[in-house]
Design a protein around this motif. Sequence first.
Motif, PDB file in Angstrom:
ATOM      1  N   GLY A 130       0.842  -1.189   0.000  1.00 26.43           N
ATOM      2  CA  GLY A 130       0.000   0.000   0.000  1.00 26.43           C
ATOM      3  C   GLY A 130       0.873   1.233   0.000  1.00 26.43           C
ATOM      4  N   PHE A 131       0.384   2.321   0.579  1.00 27.50           N
ATOM      5  CA  PHE A 131       1.173   3.554   0.599  1.00 27.50           C
ATOM      6  C   PHE A 131       0.638   4.453   1.706  1.00 27.50           C
ATOM      7  CE2 PHE A 131      -2.049   3.596  -2.732  1.00 27.50           C
ATOM      8  CZ  PHE A 131      -2.816   4.691  -2.375  1.00 27.50           C
ATOM      9  N   VAL A 132       1.347   5.561   1.921  1.00 27.45           N
ATOM     10  CA  VAL A 132       0.963   6.503   2.981  1.00 27.45           C
ATOM     11  C   VAL A 132       0.708   7.864   2.368  1.00 27.45           C
ATOM     12  CG1 VAL A 132       2.302   5.299   4.748  1.00 27.45           C
ATOM     13  CG2 VAL A 132       3.354   7.156   3.441  1.00 27.45           C
ATOM     14  N   ASP A 133      -0.005   8.710   3.103  1.00 26.52           N
ATOM     15  CA  ASP A 133      -0.219  10.079   2.611  1.00 26.52           C
ATOM     16  C   ASP A 133       1.004  10.926   2.955  1.00 26.52           C
ATOM     17  OD1 ASP A 133      -0.347  10.825   5.228  1.00 26.52           O
ATOM     18  OD2 ASP A 133      -2.470  11.308   5.229  1.00 26.52           O
ATOM     19  N   VAL A 134       0.920  12.198   2.610  1.00 29.03           N
ATOM     20  CA  VAL A 134       2.096  13.058   2.752  1.00 29.03           C
ATOM     21  C   VAL A 134       2.496  13.217   4.223  1.00 29.03           C
ATOM     22  CG1 VAL A 134       0.898  15.266   2.896  1.00 29.03           C
ATOM     23  CG2 VAL A 134       3.141  15.148   1.781  1.00 29.03           C
ATOM     24  N   ASP A 135       1.563  12.989   5.124  1.00 29.73           N
ATOM     25  CA  ASP A 135       1.896  13.074   6.542  1.00 29.73           C
ATOM     26  C   ASP A 135       2.258  11.725   7.137  1.00 29.73           C
ATOM     27  OD1 ASP A 135       1.458  15.869   6.867  1.00 29.73           O
ATOM     28  OD2 ASP A 135      -0.672  15.476   6.630  1.00 29.73           O
ATOM     29  N   GLY A 136       2.401  10.709   6.287  1.00 31.10           N
ATOM     30  CA  GLY A 136       2.841   9.406   6.773  1.00 31.10           C
ATOM     31  C   GLY A 136       1.745   8.577   7.405  1.00 31.10           C
ATOM     32  N   VAL A 137       0.495   8.809   7.032  1.00 29.70           N
ATOM     33  CA  VAL A 137      -0.597   7.981   7.540  1.00 29.70           C
ATOM     34  C   VAL A 137      -0.945   6.951   6.473  1.00 29.70           C
ATOM     35  CG1 VAL A 137      -2.988   7.965   8.325  1.00 29.70           C
ATOM     36  CG2 VAL A 137      -1.493   9.886   8.907  1.00 29.70           C
ATOM     37  N   GLY A 138      -1.045   5.681   6.885  1.00 32.45           N
ATOM     38  CA  GLY A 138      -1.311   4.617   5.924  1.00 32.45           C
ATOM     39  C   GLY A 138      -2.646   4.780   5.233  1.00 32.45           C
ATOM     40  N   LEU A 139      -2.648   4.677   3.906  1.00 30.57           N
ATOM     41  CA  LEU A 139      -3.887   4.853   3.151  1.00 30.57           C
ATOM     42  C   LEU A 139      -4.375   3.562   2.513  1.00 30.57           C
ATOM     43  CD1 LEU A 139      -3.458   8.224   1.222  1.00 30.57           C
ATOM     44  CD2 LEU A 139      -4.650   7.793   3.360  1.00 30.57           C
ATOM     45  N   GLU A 140      -3.450   2.659   2.222  1.00 28.98           N
ATOM     46  CA  GLU A 140      -3.834   1.433   1.519  1.00 28.98           C
ATOM     47  C   GLU A 140      -2.959   0.284   2.002  1.00 28.98           C
ATOM     48  OE1 GLU A 140      -5.951   0.152  -0.350  1.00 28.98           O
ATOM     49  OE2 GLU A 140      -7.104   1.789  -1.221  1.00 28.98           O
ATOM     50  N   GLY A 141      -3.382  -0.914   1.690  1.00 29.06           N
ATOM     51  CA  GLY A 141      -2.569  -2.106   1.942  1.00 29.06           C
ATOM     52  C   GLY A 141      -2.207  -2.287   3.410  1.00 29.06           C
TER      53      GLY A 141
END
Lengths: 560, 371
Positions: free
Chosen positions: A159-170
């Motif tokens: 998955g990946f994280v948003d610009v603030d490092g919060v997990g968004l996927e996976g």
Amino acid sequence: MVTKWHKFRTFLVLFTLTVCFIYLLQRLRQIQLVAGETLAQEARAQHQLNFQLSPRRGNIYDRNGKELAVNVPVDSICAWPKKTRSIEKDVDKLSSILGIPASTLLEKLCSRKSFVYLTRKAEKGKGAQVRNLNLPGVGYLKEVKRFYPKGQLAAHLLGFVDVDGVGLEGLELYYNRYLRGTPGWCQAEKDARGREILPFRSNHAPPTDGCHLVLTIDEVIQHISERELERTFQERKAKGATIVVMNPRTGEILALANRPTFNPNSFKGDEVSSRRNRAITDTFEPGSTFKVITAAAGLEEGIFQLKDKIFCEEGSYRLCGHTIRDVHPHGWLSFKEVIEVSSNIGVVKIGQALQKERLYRYIRAFGFGTKTGADLPGEVKGLIRHPHSWSKLSLGAIPFGQEITVNAVQLATALSAIANGGILMRPMVVDSVLDGEGEVVRKFEPQAVGRVISSRTAKQLTNILVGVVEKGTGKMAGLKEYRVAGKTGTAQKVEEGRYSHTKFISSFMGYLPAGDPEIVILITVDEPRGDYYGAMVAGPTFRRVAEGVMTYLAISKIKN
Amino acid sequence: MTKSSCLLFLLTFTLVSIGLVAIYSTSAISAEEKYGDSAHFLKRQLMWTGLGLAFMLIAMVTKYELLKVLSKPLLLLSVLLLIMVLLPQFGKEAGGARRWLRLGRFSFQPSEMAKLALILYLSAYLARKQDRVKELWRGLLAPLLVLGVVTGLILLQPDLGTGLLIGMVSLILLFVAGVRIIYLAGIGFSSLPALYLLIFRVPYRQRRILAFLDPWKDPKGAGYQITQSFMALGSGGLDGIGLGESRQKLFYLPAAYTDFIYSIIGEELGFMATAAIVILFLLFIWTGMRIAFRAPDLFGHLLGVGITAAIGGQAIINMGVATGSLPTKGIPLPFISFGGSSLLMNMVGVGLLMNISRHSGVSKLKTKNQK
């Protein structure tokens, strides 16, 4: 002459001034001594500054400790628009460093905000370049950025994280609570411009860094799987493709990949649909691969023996005004041959012998129609209707994988149960959670969901599936070194309520070595161009992956 | 030097010293940020103090009779400077007002000089015409006209605080000189409409008045300065949070080293320091008035009362603002607040008081001889 009158009037002036001073004393007493504490509290409240200390996000490793997701230091370029002076002449230089149009930069730099980001998380070194320009009111902040060193590898899992490092996927999303850590806090004092006054820091608690994840994924197996999947996806110009590699004894997923895919380091550039983990979020009619389930039910219930003969109606079987057809017409076939040649009519007859309720029970027992419980977000459980709402025709469809939908992980898990001697394991992706010092915080043990069929039935099914590869429809998936058990699938896609004759999902699932299975591999290819038979599209992919993985496993065994 | 002179000098010295310490404490951080030199304001104030001492000495030793003669030219010079300050090529604009004349790296506030010159002039005039002060036309017209011109020019800057102070000190001088109460009341009443226009027609002054009445209603807006001042004073309590420890000076309280220096002293050193400063000023006006009582003639008496009332009144207004007893007015605390012109002129005032005191013995001799 200074008269008494003058002096008297002067005295009045002095008296008035004295009274004023005495009044001031009283006023000071009131403010400083009586109301002092209340006012002091008010003052302390406005001086107080509370801020968070960010924890470091945990890394993600494969089962051998190879880094799949880490943090790297980066520079965020920012500006304080109120402090910029005559920026217009320098904006071009800034524009060439950051790769942002000068007009966009100017708009930000001339905004009324006191702080703006020009580029969040630019490459390291950009900050120094910007600083060398020596522009007033433009600077940079040190931040960390999530980085996936292997690029696209296992993108859908991670998955990946948003610009603030919060997990968004996976997994970044699913295990965000472990990865993120606990922020620390700091109580300090600030001046009226909001800046911390360093000597007055009163109290603080350090942040607790996030935990690391160790996956069941093996980077090498993942790499082999992705390489072969990519090849098939390109060669077949398919709409999509999925591969799942599992350890049947534990339910550990060793590799999982989808096409189309994306790069989690720059996911914004990729199509949103390419970020979907199709292996778990998309369901499809499995087609012929599902015959394995029907066969398992027939054998386990003792209705059929391997040698029992079934009449396959010479390729055309009318049922309730509907004709079921086989690709190649057959007459009498043994139970085993029905699966080997993948006769729809033969399987329908097995289904009819089982009847609705028993077939349904086995379908559910193999885990269809419920979530597998794999630790991946967004799982769709698929549609298995209850026998009450089956039509008369349902028994002419469900036994060979129509009228039901499943996801790829469900299918691989169900096959694993057969490879595992009849015990269904819950699929898993994460092996353990480690704290910052590398100590194990949580260990995920393989979890048996339950026994679905007896080990005898499982052995018989393996026997049939080996036949599929050795002399049936799955010859293209066979290996020289190992006996492979497998089943092909060619499912027509439903288009506007009817089965399409041009759009298929071609699949192959199998396991090896057949005698003592180590890996289960499932490959599905969505809408391949040209050939569409599962054996031709997915069979060779299975063989190449199986070869690669078995060689790798053999080498690592020698090494250990 | 007479005992009064000694005491007056000692009080002045103490207040200026307190001021220097407080200025460094309150301005160091702003100065470091603005000029890269934490002692920027301290150095300037020290320089002005030196200049002030020199002028104080000159004021003290100038021939007493010469003061009367000088009063008119000094006033004329002041009026000239007050006109100059309004012209853009000489005056420096800051915060929407023209109050400073540029003098190279330094600047000078003519209104401070005008205050002293007007006191000198009124004292000389009223002493000379002491027989006619009870007459409206022949006695009062000239000083009132002069007063009107001077305050008018100051209000044009605009500087309502100094204007009001000068007006009040002038009224005190007229009162002491023997002008009838009814005339003074008349002057007071006739200035009311002007005052109304000056205050209630100018939005920011109106807000200040309303904020004075209920500062906590809008502590982030109009009531900001007053409530911040309260918080500073309240934080200090009895003995303060320690010299240099003020939080309020960190840009919470505006003008921390000028108009609101008293609040920061209260925060750092507490009620003990604020009360001590009140008492020092009290001693100052008593000493000043004692000198006035012992003046050799009416000119000296009026001059002594005028200077003492000007310094005392200014202190009352400044401390009154800091304690929320008066609406916010930008007026420095004599001897303590940062500000060269104010310090210089107040020290000249002290020099003049010492000059009067020097002649107090003479007056005693004269009276004895006359008897």
